[in-house]
Design a protein around this motif. Sequence first.
Motif: not given
Length: 98
Positions: A27-35, A77-86, A88-94
């Motif tokens: 749930g917190f990942q879903k909120i944080h991903i939008e931010e 691919e760059k967006i995936i990398t940036m969001i996963n770095e933000e 702090g873990e590999e949340v987005v794969k696609k």
Amino acid sequence: MTKRESDSFSIKDLMGAFIKENKLEKGFQKIHIEEAWIKLMGPGIATYTNEVKLQNGTLIIRLNSSVLREELSYGKEKIITMINEEMGEEVVKKIMLV
């Protein structure tokens, strides 16, 4: 009166333990991903974004501009990398841009 424990914990550590103990990470990942999307893409792209949703490792972005959708599709691919770095873990794969 009871004796206080001398151990002190930061609020961040306590909240992290509470979230993990109650299985609230998704749930917190879903909120944080939008931010994270708004922070990383900036206000220009955020105005054309209707919805940001995370489902089973797929980031679904609903845009109201076909031109922007096409432009962002080149940098998935760059967006995936940036969001996963933000995050702090590999949340987005696609990423799906719709």
